[in-house]
Design an enzyme around this catalytic site. Sequence first.
Site, PDB file in Angstrom:
ATOM      1  N   GLU A 350      17.275  -8.752  35.312  1.00  0.00           N
ATOM      2  CA  GLU A 350      16.999  -8.961  33.876  1.00  0.00           C
ATOM      3  C   GLU A 350      17.728 -10.135  33.232  1.00  0.00           C
ATOM      4  OE1 GLU A 350      17.865  -5.202  32.012  1.00  0.00           O
ATOM      5  OE2 GLU A 350      16.278  -4.153  33.074  1.00  0.00           O
ATOM      6  N   GLU A 473      10.494  -0.003  39.750  1.00  0.00           N
ATOM      7  CA  GLU A 473      10.905   1.051  38.807  1.00  0.00           C
ATOM      8  C   GLU A 473       9.703   1.616  38.054  1.00  0.00           C
ATOM      9  OE1 GLU A 473      14.095  -0.372  36.297  1.00  0.00           O
ATOM     10  OE2 GLU A 473      15.019  -1.483  37.932  1.00  0.00           O
TER      11      GLU A 473
HETATM   12  C1  XIL Z   1      18.346   3.047  33.432  1.00  0.00           C
HETATM   13  C2  XIL Z   1      18.726   4.434  33.922  1.00  0.00           C
HETATM   14  O1  XIL Z   1      17.580   5.105  34.378  1.00  0.00           O
HETATM   15  C3  XIL Z   1      19.389   5.207  32.804  1.00  0.00           C
HETATM   16  O2  XIL Z   1      19.863   6.459  33.277  1.00  0.00           O
HETATM   17  C4  XIL Z   1      20.553   4.410  32.232  1.00  0.00           C
HETATM   18  O3  XIL Z   1      21.090   5.076  31.111  1.00  0.00           O
HETATM   19  C5  XIL Z   1      20.089   3.035  31.819  1.00  0.00           C
HETATM   20  O4  XIL Z   1      19.473   2.398  32.914  1.00  0.00           O
HETATM   21  N1  XIL Z   1      15.863  -1.323  34.161  1.00  0.00           N
HETATM   22  C6  XIL Z   1      16.732  -1.164  35.207  1.00  0.00           C
HETATM   23  C7  XIL Z   1      17.341   0.154  35.450  1.00  0.00           C
HETATM   24  O5  XIL Z   1      16.931  -2.099  36.014  1.00  0.00           O
HETATM   25  O6  XIL Z   1      18.610   0.041  36.009  1.00  0.00           O
HETATM   26  C8  XIL Z   1      17.394   0.986  34.191  1.00  0.00           C
HETATM   27  O7  XIL Z   1      17.857   2.286  34.519  1.00  0.00           O
HETATM   28  C9  XIL Z   1      16.033   1.029  33.567  1.00  0.00           C
HETATM   29  C10 XIL Z   1      15.575  -0.349  33.168  1.00  0.00           C
END
Ligand code: XIL
Length: 640
Positions: A350, A473
């Site tokens: 990101e 994801e």
């Molecule tokens: C999220 C987790 O699922 C949550 O539990 C945490 O509070 C915040 O992060 N993009 C990503 C992930 O790369 O690491 C994130 O995961 C969601 C968005």
Amino acid sequence: MKGKHTKKLIAALMGVTMGTSYVPAMAPATVSAESAGVEGTVIYSTDFEDGDVSMFANRGGDDTTVISASDEASVSGDKALLASGRTQDWNGPAFQLDNGVLKPYTEYSISFKMKGRYYTGGMVSMQYTDLDGKEHYSNLVQNISSSDWVSIDDLRVSFHDMQTKVKIYVEGGQDDIFIDDFKVVELKTPEIEKDLVSISDAFAKDFKVGTAITVGDLSSKPFMALLEKHFNRTITVGNEMKPDSVLDKEASQAYFEETGDDTTPQISFSTAKPILNYCQKNDIPVRIHTLVWHSQTPSWFFKEGFADDGEWVDKEKMLQRMENYIKAYFETLTELYPDVDFYACDVVNEAWTDSGTPREAGEPGNGNYEKSLWVEVFGDNSFIEPAFTFAREYAPKSCKLYYNDYNEYMDGKLNAIITMAKSLKEKGIIDGIGMQSHLDARQSLDAAFPSVGMYNNALDKYAELGLDIQITELDVTTPENAPTDANFDVQAKYYKGIFDAIYAHKDSISAVIWWGITDDKSWRANKYPLLFDAEYKAKESYYSIMEGVEAPPVEPDPQPEADYGDANEDGTVNLSDAILVLQAIGNPDAYGENGTDKSHITKQGAINGDVVNVGDGLTNSDALAIQEYLLKLVSELPKK
Ligand code: XIL
């Protein structure tokens, strides 16, 4: 409605703050002794009338709390537990879950009444000790405030066998605390739908299918059964391998004090270990998430002396820290888990805004989620290339390196990623693009964002790069708190469109990973974004992506060869084999296949020991037949 989409209050036991509610009882008379709607077996229940408080203790260590039975206050009968002598906020009465009565991998509902001597305040919390002896805490019920008894209802808790000293306790203030009507109900373990076609098997010839999990998920049997059936080809650790879990502040500061070197951050994987141990045991490849990120990264990492109040370090020092951190990350992992296949890694996560610019300099959080301390120190996105250079140098050769992002289909960001990726590709330091794919179905296909066309376009563009793509994801949100048939219908159609686009690019895609399995445990639980519901049932979205998918032929498990009679696998058949069979039958917790005793029977041992009616498992007849064989009453095993 498909199933009951009730949001369960599962205490994940892992530093996750639970938003459960409590019911302030205005007068004892209004407190109901039964927690509503909880079905299961009461395995422990006390109103303390017999004066027995032996199941409770203080929290250990320097906790000065004294536990006794008292008749100064009560809800039912005349007595309650009294926790007195508390001298610190954290002191308090505790009930240990791993006490031999409660079992790991089982869901419990705990209810009780509590009252302060002068005022009822504080919190209900949970703690456990991890494999490295580190303690973890999470708050289950916060902001309790009442002048009378408060009813704590239906706290859902579970634990797994890589946790010890798992305790539920009351803390806050130093007032005496009364507890009454304490009850533990063991909930029925729901079954998963066994007849469904496995998603990961169905696409095994195309790409790996897997999921992200967090440590708390491990303690749910049905959740893990879904994982084993549908998402068992790759696991991403959902939080516990991020910088804020891995970077160890105390150790880094101590190392600096000892050596004067503040370029070598110290790291630890103790929070991630339960998941990594699981992957090792079950031979599941792991995606590493993530090394360099603006979020979930502590600010002391960027400060002089690793001190909270230090100045930001300069670029040169940060580069040294980055190198040492990435080096230690891979060295430690591969040393701890030489047999785990860390096949992919999100090196940078990101780094680009939706419009394709670097993030703003500054500390993220407090409404400034977009800001980045990497940009604070480097001034721009020039930290990306060294991150990949170091990762290439220190990652195992088999570990492919990815840039990972969300909104990866939006023009500005897409172009920035492509330009960056081309340059990294020329230098040979990137292998792929991680498309997070946090998508939003909204209330109709027309409103869904991104449109399937837009998502497909991004797939085209990334595929043209000639790099690998992983969907890292995946989840598809529906409108908030509206689990209606209509919304799930839109979600299913949208999932289908997206999945078809993914499938059409399968030659460029090596993995498709969901960000969770059941809606209730999703990071966006109130938008129901996953394929299974809180009752572990497949949603319409599962059926839509599996539409027309042939069940792959099921290869029968190769029948392992048996060395009949040799239950303890020491190469000979003797009396100790018969004894082990009897132990495994009589005391499976200790001597069964997953037994705790180190001489427990193995899977192969159980096959060897099954010498009568082969295939029916271990029985007393097997132990008897082994003895008959030793006495030469039967001439061969298995007994005919
Ligand atoms: C999220 C987790 O699922 C949550 O539990 C945490 O509070 C915040 O992060 N993009 C990503 C992930 O790369 O690491 C994130 O995961 C969601 C968005």
